[in-house]
Write a protein that holds these residues in place. Structure first.
Motif, PDB file in Angstrom:
ATOM      1  N   ALA A  89      47.790  29.372  42.354  1.00 48.03           N
ATOM      2  CA  ALA A  89      47.207  30.179  43.441  1.00 48.03           C
ATOM      3  C   ALA A  89      45.769  30.587  43.148  1.00 48.03           C
ATOM      4  O   ALA A  89      45.358  31.702  43.448  1.00 48.03           O
ATOM      5  N   GLY A  90      45.006  29.689  42.524  1.00 48.86           N
ATOM      6  CA  GLY A  90      43.594  29.938  42.260  1.00 48.86           C
ATOM      7  C   GLY A  90      43.320  30.890  41.114  1.00 48.86           C
ATOM      8  O   GLY A  90      42.195  31.351  40.943  1.00 48.86           O
ATOM      9  N   ASP A  91      44.332  31.186  40.297  1.00 51.00           N
ATOM     10  CA  ASP A  91      44.176  32.090  39.153  1.00 51.00           C
ATOM     11  C   ASP A  91      43.630  31.304  37.957  1.00 51.00           C
ATOM     12  O   ASP A  91      44.379  30.606  37.266  1.00 51.00           O
ATOM     13  N   PHE A  92      42.342  31.421  37.703  1.00 55.87           N
ATOM     14  CA  PHE A  92      41.716  30.665  36.620  1.00 55.87           C
ATOM     15  C   PHE A  92      42.215  31.109  35.247  1.00 55.87           C
ATOM     16  O   PHE A  92      42.214  30.329  34.309  1.00 55.87           O
ATOM     17  N   SER A  93      42.658  32.360  35.123  1.00 58.41           N
ATOM     18  CA  SER A  93      43.226  32.823  33.851  1.00 58.41           C
ATOM     19  C   SER A  93      44.470  32.023  33.497  1.00 58.41           C
ATOM     20  O   SER A  93      44.699  31.690  32.333  1.00 58.41           O
ATOM     21  N   ALA A  94      45.281  31.699  34.488  1.00 58.09           N
ATOM     22  CA  ALA A  94      46.486  30.902  34.245  1.00 58.09           C
ATOM     23  C   ALA A  94      46.121  29.492  33.793  1.00 58.09           C
ATOM     24  O   ALA A  94      46.878  28.853  33.055  1.00 58.09           O
ATOM     25  N   VAL A  95      44.954  29.012  34.209  1.00 56.73           N
ATOM     26  CA  VAL A  95      44.504  27.674  33.811  1.00 56.73           C
ATOM     27  C   VAL A  95      43.989  27.689  32.378  1.00 56.73           C
ATOM     28  O   VAL A  95      44.362  26.849  31.566  1.00 56.73           O
ATOM     29  N   THR A  96      43.133  28.654  32.046  1.00 58.44           N
ATOM     30  CA  THR A  96      42.487  28.659  30.725  1.00 58.44           C
ATOM     31  C   THR A  96      43.355  29.236  29.615  1.00 58.44           C
ATOM     32  O   THR A  96      43.150  28.916  28.452  1.00 58.44           O
ATOM     33  N   GLU A  97      44.304  30.068  29.954  1.00 57.99           N
ATOM     34  CA  GLU A  97      45.112  30.725  28.928  1.00 57.99           C
ATOM     35  C   GLU A  97      46.518  30.139  28.803  1.00 57.99           C
ATOM     36  O   GLU A  97      47.415  30.793  28.271  1.00 57.99           O
ATOM     37  N   ALA A  98      46.713  28.919  29.271  1.00 57.80           N
ATOM     38  CA  ALA A  98      48.030  28.281  29.188  1.00 57.80           C
ATOM     39  C   ALA A  98      48.375  27.980  27.729  1.00 57.80           C
ATOM     40  O   ALA A  98      47.555  27.476  26.969  1.00 57.80           O
ATOM     41  N   ALA A  99      49.594  28.305  27.331  1.00 56.14           N
ATOM     42  CA  ALA A  99      50.046  28.071  25.962  1.00 56.14           C
ATOM     43  C   ALA A  99      50.460  26.623  25.781  1.00 56.14           C
ATOM     44  O   ALA A  99      51.036  26.011  26.687  1.00 56.14           O
ATOM     45  N   THR A 100      50.153  26.060  24.610  1.00 60.77           N
ATOM     46  CA  THR A 100      50.548  24.685  24.292  1.00 60.77           C
ATOM     47  C   THR A 100      51.015  24.599  22.849  1.00 60.77           C
ATOM     48  O   THR A 100      50.920  25.554  22.087  1.00 60.77           O
ATOM     49  N   GLU A 101      51.482  23.443  22.468  1.00 60.15           N
ATOM     50  CA  GLU A 101      51.974  23.190  21.121  1.00 60.15           C
ATOM     51  C   GLU A 101      50.918  22.535  20.214  1.00 60.15           C
ATOM     52  O   GLU A 101      51.156  22.338  19.039  1.00 60.15           O
ATOM     53  N   ARG A 102      49.783  22.184  20.751  1.00 64.40           N
ATOM     54  CA  ARG A 102      48.754  21.470  19.977  1.00 64.40           C
ATOM     55  C   ARG A 102      48.125  22.390  18.930  1.00 64.40           C
ATOM     56  O   ARG A 102      47.840  23.550  19.187  1.00 64.40           O
TER      57      ARG A 102
END
Length: 146
Positions: A89-102
């Motif tokens: 929904a256009g939330d850039f925080s959700a894009v940049t702060e996504a957790a990963t395993e790398r």
């Protein structure tokens, strides 16, 4: 005398014709400004650069992204970027702060990403600083992948 009368009649016809055309042009109703259709505007400028703040960062890459009515712009994968933004929904925080395993190194080489423009009719001004380029490509998806 015959030529003078003809010239006066011709001149009068030109003046009346011009006035009639001008009157029609000014009497036409003004057209409303185009609103861009049924979709709320979505046009963004995305940047990636080295630094810790907007004021001191050096912009290395910049692209445009338009998501309505169709995905377009200078972004290399506008459809994927628009789909990712729609999913959060256009939330850039959700894009940049996504957790990963790398796993990334802990070096401090800051990469700053920005998004400025309009998302679905609302003004957007977003800034986020990643610790390094590995952290930036780690889970940020396709929005800042250019």
């Amino acid at each position: 005398m015959r030529y003078i009368t003809g010239a006066v009649a011709f001149g009068a016809a030109l003046v009346l014709g011009t006035l009639a055309t001008t009157a029609q042009a000014t009497a036409a109703p003004a057209q409303p400004a185009r609103s861009g259709g049924l979709y709320a505007p979505t046009e963004l400028v995305l940047t990636v650069g080295q630094g810790t703040s907007r004021e001191t960062a050096t912009v290395e890459r910049a692209v445009t992204l338009r998501c309505t009515p169709v995905a377009a712009g200078s972004h290399p994968t506008p459809r994927a970027a628009c789909a990712q933004l729609r999913s959060v929904a256009g939330d850039f925080s959700a894009v940049t702060e996504a957790a990963t395993e790398r796993l990334c190194t802990k070096e401090w080489d800051p990469v700053l990403v920005t998004a400025d423009g309009v998302w679905q009719g609302k003004r957007v001004s977003y800034t986020y600083t990643f610790a390094n380029s590995c952290a930036m490509t780690d889970g940020s998806g396709s929005v800042f992948e250019f």
